[in-house]
Every structure is written in C-alpha cells, then in structure tokens.
Design an enzyme around this catalytic site. Structure first.
Site, short mmCIF file in Angstrom:
data_model
loop_
_atom_site.label_atom_id
_atom_site.label_comp_id
_atom_site.label_asym_id
_atom_site.label_seq_id
_atom_site.Cartn_x
_atom_site.Cartn_y
_atom_site.Cartn_z
N SER A 143 12.11 6.76 1.33
CA SER A 143 11.52 5.45 1.60
C SER A 143 12.48 4.40 1.07
O SER A 143 13.32 4.70 0.20
CB SER A 143 10.17 5.32 0.89
OG SER A 143 9.72 3.98 0.84
N TYR A 156 5.15 6.39 -6.97
CA TYR A 156 5.61 6.69 -5.62
C TYR A 156 7.11 6.38 -5.50
O TYR A 156 7.88 7.20 -4.99
CB TYR A 156 4.82 5.87 -4.61
CG TYR A 156 5.31 6.02 -3.18
CD1 TYR A 156 4.99 7.15 -2.44
CD2 TYR A 156 6.08 5.02 -2.59
CE1 TYR A 156 5.45 7.29 -1.13
CE2 TYR A 156 6.54 5.16 -1.28
CZ TYR A 156 6.22 6.29 -0.56
OH TYR A 156 6.67 6.42 0.74
#
Length: 355
Positions: A143, A156
């Site tokens: 990401s 995350y």
C-alpha cells in the site's frame, strides 16, 4: 530496444484473498491473459461463488494464510488441479483503522498475522516450489501507506512497510543465490473495495477501481517490474517528497489532506467491514463486535490539559461511589498455597459496539 512483455497464457496463478475486491479483479485480469487461476480465501462460499462466475480455468480452495498447513494445502491442491504454480499473488489482508492509542492488542495481532505473517508463509512455501524450477513470480500487495505511514492506520502501515522491506530483502537474497524468481510489491492508493469503504479523499488523488490495481499486476508480471505504484503518478510524488525537507513535505501532505485519508474515515460506512475483519482469522478468537473508535475530530476536545487537567469546558465526572468493605477473609489452613487472581480474559480487552 523495448523489453518484450512476457507471455502469461497457459501459466498458473494462485491468489490469496481472491473472493472479492482486488483479488477477484486480479483473477479476472489473469484469466483474460489465458492463465489458470486458483482462488484462495478463508470464506470458501464466497470463493466458490466467484470461481463459478469467472468460469473455466478457475478453481476455489479454502485458505487461511495465517496457518502454514492451510497455505501448503492450498498450493498443493492448485498444482494438482492446474499445474505448477508460476505466479503467487499475496493479496489477502485486512485494515482496521482508528487511533493507535485506542487500538487493542488483538486487533494489532490480527493485522500482523494476516498482512505480514501470511505473506512470509506464502513466500516461503512458493519459493520452495519455484527455486528448484528456477522460474516464477511472487507479487505482494502492499500500500502507499507502506511508504508514507498513514495516521489512523499505524499498525496497518507498519505491516505494509514490512511487506516492502521483506520483498526487497528476499529479492536481494535470490540475486545472491542466482535464482531466477521475480518479486514485486504493489502500492495502490485507496481502492473502491469493502476494505476501502468510507476512506477520506486527498486533493489531486482519486480512489481507484480494483481493475486499476489488477492491470498494474498484469503489467508487473509481463515486464518484471519490482516497485509498482498505482497510479503511476504517485511514484513522482514519492520522489519529490523524498528530496524536500521534512517540514515542507509534511506541510504539503497536510495541505492536500493526505494525512486524513484514514484518520478522516467515515466509521459508520465501515461498520460491516470492521465486523467481518474482526472475524477474519479463524485461529484467533476475538469479540463479536469491533471496538468503538474515537474520531480524530474529537481527539483535541478530549485531550487533557496541563498536568492531566480536563479539557477546557469539560464537565468532570462524578466521583465513584465508595467500594463496599470486603468480607473478612477466612483463615487459610496450615500449609495452604496463597490464592491467585484469575488472568484477564482476552488479554484484558473490552470492545464496545460501533454506533
């Protein structure tokens, strides 16, 4: 002379977390290239439905990426039914967001197990098959939070940073070994999937379609691209940010609201996803409802003043009622062991319903 794209037709791909979202879009894109695809997912009913909809050359298999035996069985079944695995796409992942100081340990552990340990297990098992054949390609979905770090998604972001570092390190090891196995990591901006529901916007950036990421994965397989930015323009932004002084690059990020993409998420619209994510690791028992996440907008108002004083205008809570006096303890028999308080259940965690 431009590099010629690799022909993917006839090869076999195994994709984790492929029942929906980016994984499903990737399966569809690889099928369009003439590949055979195994869809692995902890939700086997959804995986079966997806495989049926995508048609021939697609199979659905149960997969818990946090369980080594489950992952090995997934790859074994893929090879038995479709042939040697040429491509592994480590796509499975979850994103439970909120302030780091509000995050319980079970939520952090779940994200690390799925987003990082799942990738580690998958890479080891796939490389065991690919290195002896001296061919193959592993694609790890990271990401852009794995490059910048996103407020509201600290753990995350940590798992996605780890995926980037892991991929780079293993790629270096394969080079030293002389192994011809390719590795890539893909870093998309926010994607219009269930995981990306309710996320905020950054000026100049648009939420991606799952097919945008799938197309980037196909291109990475065809040309052996290592660092894959989606959209490609994000790579230029990253280069610019790396040469600017920190205060200036952080100021630009705040100006375009990049620091609010996760921190400013609409929690109500994420409710269903957060509930499902909380049940996404079968071996890790958790509560049936996700924790109440305090919105960042309320953080300043709730912050204590100097020396622990309440925030301005805050109404102090009433003092707690006095505790009842405990009954007199009975004398312990001679030689008896002292009593031990029971351990806290579920690591002492308590989660409230999300309104």
């Amino acid at each position: 002379m431009p590099k010629q794209p690799r022909i993917l037709a006839g090869e076999t791909a195994a994709i984790t977390g492929a029942a929906r979202g980016i994984g499903r879009a990737t399966a569809e894109a690889l099928l369009a290239q003439g590949m055979k695809v195994a869809i692995g997912d902890v939700d086997i009913a959804a995986a079966t439905s997806t495989a049926t909809e995508l048609g021939a050359s697609t199979i659905a298999l149960p997969l818990d990426v946090t369980d080594r035996d489950s992952f090995a069985a997934f790859l074994d079944a893929t090879e038995q039914q479709l042939g040697p695995v040429d491509v592994l796409v480590n796509n499975a992942g979850i994103m439970q967001i909120g302030r780091f100081i509000d995050e319980d340990d079970l939520t952090a552990r779940r994200m690390i197990d799925i987003n990082l340990h799942g990738v580690i297990i998958g890479m080891k098992l796939a490389l065991e098959r690919m290195i002896p054949r001296d061919r193959g390609h592993i694609v790890n979905i990271s990401s852009q939070a794995g490059k910048y770090g996103a407020p509201g998604g600290a753990t995350y972001s940590a798992t996605k940073h780890a995926v980037v570092g892991l991929t780079e390190a293993v790629r270096g090891e394969l080079h030293l070994m002389g192994a011809h196995v390719d590795l890539s990591y893909v870093m998309p901006f926010a994607v219009k999937t269930e995981l990306g529901a309710g996320l905020g916007d950054a000026r100049g950036m648009h939420h991606l379609e799952p097919s945008d990421v799938a197309e980037a994965i196909v291109e990475a397989l065809q040309f052996g691209t290592v660092e894959v930015w989606v959209p490609k323009s994000a790579r230029r932004t990253n280069i610019l940010a790396s040469v600017l002084p920190r205060t200036l690059s952080e100021g630009v990020a705040r100006a375009i609201k990049a620091d609010r993409v996760l921190a400013g998420a609409d929690l109500d619209s994420r409710r269903d996803y957060e509930l499902r994510a909380a049940r996404s690791e079968p071996g890790l028992e958790g509560p049936v409802e996700p924790r109440q996440i305090t919105p960042f907008a309320a953080m300043a108002a709730a912050a204590p003043g100097p020396a622990g004083a309440p925030a301005p205008g805050a109404v102090p809570p009433p003092p707690p009622p006095p505790a009842p006096a405990p009954p007199p303890a009975a004398a312990a028999p001679a030689g008896a062991e002292p009593a031990v308080a029971p351990a806290q259940d579920a690591e002492g965690l308590s989660e409230a319903n999300v309104d």
